[in-house]
Motif scaffolding. Sequence first.
Motif, PDB file in Angstrom:
ATOM      1  N   VAL A  28      41.571  43.267  42.433  1.00 46.03           N
ATOM      2  CA  VAL A  28      40.931  43.002  40.987  1.00 46.03           C
ATOM      3  C   VAL A  28      42.003  42.895  40.256  1.00 46.03           C
ATOM      4  O   VAL A  28      41.581  42.527  39.192  1.00 46.03           O
ATOM      5  N   ILE A  29      43.733  43.263  40.620  1.00 43.09           N
ATOM      6  CA  ILE A  29      44.027  42.578  39.142  1.00 43.09           C
ATOM      7  C   ILE A  29      44.508  41.107  39.444  1.00 43.09           C
ATOM      8  O   ILE A  29      44.526  39.849  38.255  1.00 43.09           O
ATOM      9  N   ALA A  30      43.793  40.404  40.506  1.00 44.84           N
ATOM     10  CA  ALA A  30      44.189  38.872  40.597  1.00 44.84           C
ATOM     11  C   ALA A  30      42.897  38.401  39.914  1.00 44.84           C
ATOM     12  O   ALA A  30      42.894  37.556  39.140  1.00 44.84           O
ATOM     13  N   ALA A  32      40.674  39.311  31.530  1.00 40.77           N
ATOM     14  CA  ALA A  32      39.833  40.690  31.377  1.00 40.77           C
ATOM     15  C   ALA A  32      40.679  41.123  31.084  1.00 40.77           C
ATOM     16  O   ALA A  32      41.406  41.492  32.068  1.00 40.77           O
ATOM     17  N   PRO A  33      40.794  42.729  30.821  1.00 40.84           N
ATOM     18  CA  PRO A  33      41.677  44.179  30.292  1.00 40.84           C
ATOM     19  C   PRO A  33      40.185  44.736  31.417  1.00 40.84           C
ATOM     20  O   PRO A  33      39.515  44.236  31.597  1.00 40.84           O
ATOM     21  N   ILE A  34      40.643  45.650  31.948  1.00 43.99           N
ATOM     22  CA  ILE A  34      41.074  46.555  32.998  1.00 43.99           C
ATOM     23  C   ILE A  34      40.775  47.744  32.764  1.00 43.99           C
ATOM     24  O   ILE A  34      41.734  48.390  31.972  1.00 43.99           O
ATOM     25  N   GLY A  35      39.753  48.544  32.016  1.00 44.97           N
ATOM     26  CA  GLY A  35      39.142  49.498  32.139  1.00 44.97           C
ATOM     27  C   GLY A  35      38.980  50.497  33.276  1.00 44.97           C
ATOM     28  O   GLY A  35      38.764  50.114  34.550  1.00 44.97           O
ATOM     29  N   HIS A  36      38.587  51.977  33.292  1.00 44.83           N
ATOM     30  CA  HIS A  36      38.559  52.710  34.721  1.00 44.83           C
ATOM     31  C   HIS A  36      38.283  54.261  34.349  1.00 44.83           C
ATOM     32  O   HIS A  36      38.120  54.297  32.827  1.00 44.83           O
ATOM     33  N   SER A  37      37.184  54.687  34.701  1.00 46.05           N
ATOM     34  CA  SER A  37      36.697  56.207  35.214  1.00 46.05           C
ATOM     35  C   SER A  37      38.209  56.435  35.246  1.00 46.05           C
ATOM     36  O   SER A  37      38.773  55.992  35.902  1.00 46.05           O
ATOM     37  N   LEU A  38      37.752  57.929  35.211  1.00 50.15           N
ATOM     38  CA  LEU A  38      38.619  59.033  35.834  1.00 50.15           C
ATOM     39  C   LEU A  38      39.136  59.234  37.651  1.00 50.15           C
ATOM     40  O   LEU A  38      39.837  59.101  38.116  1.00 50.15           O
ATOM     41  N   ARG A  39      37.520  58.644  38.302  1.00 50.86           N
ATOM     42  CA  ARG A  39      38.340  58.919  39.797  1.00 50.86           C
ATOM     43  C   ARG A  39      38.842  58.205  40.117  1.00 50.86           C
ATOM     44  O   ARG A  39      39.287  57.519  40.956  1.00 50.86           O
ATOM     45  N   GLY A  40      38.795  56.367  39.279  1.00 54.67           N
ATOM     46  CA  GLY A  40      38.953  55.192  39.218  1.00 54.67           C
ATOM     47  C   GLY A  40      40.901  55.356  38.772  1.00 54.67           C
ATOM     48  O   GLY A  40      41.282  54.159  39.315  1.00 54.67           O
ATOM     49  N   ASN A  75      50.079  47.333  36.798  1.00 58.42           N
ATOM     50  CA  ASN A  75      48.354  46.543  35.983  1.00 58.42           C
ATOM     51  C   ASN A  75      48.447  46.589  34.906  1.00 58.42           C
ATOM     52  O   ASN A  75      48.686  47.413  33.832  1.00 58.42           O
ATOM     53  N   PRO A  76      48.935  44.846  34.393  1.00 56.84           N
ATOM     54  CA  PRO A  76      49.506  44.493  32.786  1.00 56.84           C
ATOM     55  C   PRO A  76      47.933  44.394  32.344  1.00 56.84           C
ATOM     56  O   PRO A  76      47.904  44.145  30.581  1.00 56.84           O
ATOM     57  N   PHE A  77      46.920  44.877  32.522  1.00 57.70           N
ATOM     58  CA  PHE A  77      45.647  44.365  32.313  1.00 57.70           C
ATOM     59  C   PHE A  77      44.534  45.644  31.563  1.00 57.70           C
ATOM     60  O   PHE A  77      44.061  45.693  31.600  1.00 57.70           O
ATOM     61  N   ASP A  78      46.050  46.623  31.565  1.00 62.23           N
ATOM     62  CA  ASP A  78      45.017  48.128  31.834  1.00 62.23           C
ATOM     63  C   ASP A  78      45.026  48.604  30.356  1.00 62.23           C
ATOM     64  O   ASP A  78      45.674  48.035  29.382  1.00 62.23           O
ATOM     65  N   VAL A  79      43.554  48.661  29.896  1.00 64.58           N
ATOM     66  CA  VAL A  79      42.855  49.601  28.476  1.00 64.58           C
ATOM     67  C   VAL A  79      42.632  50.773  28.705  1.00 64.58           C
ATOM     68  O   VAL A  79      41.872  50.828  27.310  1.00 64.58           O
ATOM     69  N   LEU A  98      34.710  36.090  45.115  1.00 65.41           N
ATOM     70  CA  LEU A  98      34.465  35.578  43.754  1.00 65.41           C
ATOM     71  C   LEU A  98      35.617  34.856  43.323  1.00 65.41           C
ATOM     72  O   LEU A  98      35.288  33.503  42.785  1.00 65.41           O
ATOM     73  N   LEU A  99      36.714  35.087  43.802  1.00 69.24           N
ATOM     74  CA  LEU A  99      38.079  34.054  42.963  1.00 69.24           C
ATOM     75  C   LEU A  99      38.054  32.811  42.921  1.00 69.24           C
ATOM     76  O   LEU A  99      38.531  32.311  42.372  1.00 69.24           O
TER      77      LEU A  99
END
Length: 581
Positions: free
Chosen positions: A221-223, A230-238, A246-250, A321-322
């Motif tokens: 996912v980081i790749a 793309a920025p990466i958001g997450h849910s509580l369980r994620g 993760n430099p893309f974490d928002v 996909l990559l």
Amino acid sequence: MARARSVADQLVDQLVAAGVKHVYGIVGDSLNPVVDAVRRTEGIEWVQVRHEEAGAFAAAAEAELTGRLAVCAGSCGPGNLHLINGLYDANRSRVPVLAIASHIPSSQIGTGYFQETHPDRLFTECSVYSEMISSADQAPRVIRSAIHHAYGAPGVAVLTLPGDVAELDVPEAAIDILTRPNAPRVIPAEQDVRALADAIEAAKTVTIFAGAGTAAAHDDVIALADKLGAPIGHSLRGKEHIQYDNPFDVGMSGLLGYGACQAALEGADLLILLGTDFPYDQFLPAGVRTAQVDISPTRLGRRTRMDLAVLGDVGETVRALLPLVKRNKSRRFLNAMVSKHKKAMSGVVGAYTKDVEHQTPIHPEYAAVTLDEEAAEDAVFTVDTGMCNVWAARYITPNGRRRVIGSFLHGSMANAVPHAIGAALSHPGRQVIAMAGDGGLSMLLGELVTLKALELPVKIVLFDNATLGMVRLEMLVEGLPSFGTDSPSIDYAAVARAVGIHAVRVEQPTDIRAALRDAFAHPGPALVDLVTDPRALALPPKITRKQVAGFTTAMSKEILGGGMGEVMSMARSNLRNVPRP
């Protein structure tokens, strides 16, 4: 003469063959044959808890942390009824748990007998399999089926077993060899992956929203995020699976959310949901084109719009996909969201963690940061539902080795300490920290006795605000003054010491760090009772006009009711958390 082998013996032998190490429960007459079979069998241990609900939670935690089948048990009637809340939690968390619900004598079923219920019916909604064993010949296959359902779904399987049937002799036969099957590879259809690549190519900005389904796909996912900008958001369980390295974490969205995740979701041309069944549709933008990748077809499209569905494992999908997507040269959207996130983390979220070492009552945010700094790098955190969820979500730092578990889907109170029992028994030598609220701890307070009886080195860090803080907040945003939420101030450290547990009550922020270090160094169970600010609130990342109006109305009602002092105290406690226009 050799002792005849019973249905109970058969059951326990099959459980051992399936990898079960512990059975959590409370003994009782109809359950006695099973308990005695556990006593006589090597490789499996009976764990006596003080409430069957705690036993179900403990089994759920062991199953979640190990992936191995865990078992809980309750005697007929009220005994197994007490299991139901913990089983709901386990089933919704999709962890392999088997529950043994012993039953009244089979000849009395249907007569309104003492303690009669119908467990085979009662547990159908919180299980993937629920059947009654009614004969010795039937038992081996039903037990085997229950085990495979629990592992295969995964989820809860319930076996209803009348006490007299448990004592029946069974024919001599070889013990079942029950090996947990390896998980299959769930590879998405090639045309679906190609369609997702085309959607990405057509979008100027892409945001990834990651859930628990990314657990084994962090690097993939980081790749992908790096390639798409793309920025990466997450849910509580994620959070525990994707936020670290993760430099893309928002940040996170939802009621407990923080950071720039919400802005990233709403600002994208394409939103990609990876392995998440995020339930709060009000935080998912209806106007943004959305693609969803999930291993279960039942979750596709049930929370928000779904313009494109990909059925498959997240890791398999992303790896396929990559090669199909081009590297996005523009980092404008990504950089804007990451910058916004850093500002939010140092502003609103970080407000209570700076310059508060001498302010009382203790800011819970500061306590959570201190806990994060003192906890082991591979600690297991079990988190109570309510404000503890907020503090864990915002301030406990994942690193790929730590685990954070809770009743994140079922939302039950009182889960932290029972979960910690299962975590500690299944991971001896590993630091286990229960982030408990006083509301949750008091519900199943008897489990302090379990910790002492077993000398489990669980460390309870109690956020003791003498109120149901999350419920208080829910009332305020609905325009209601808080009512029925406050509790008496209890010295839970004194309660724990009366049980024989090392405990200390902390009222000064400057004492937190030393108290935590002493507790963590203590060889047995320990409790640190942190007296925290009951007026500390946690605002979600997206606040509606209706919620603001509700909060204003509630404050007006407090003032009109003579609570001006309370309103001023709340304002002082939360001033830095109020979003600026």
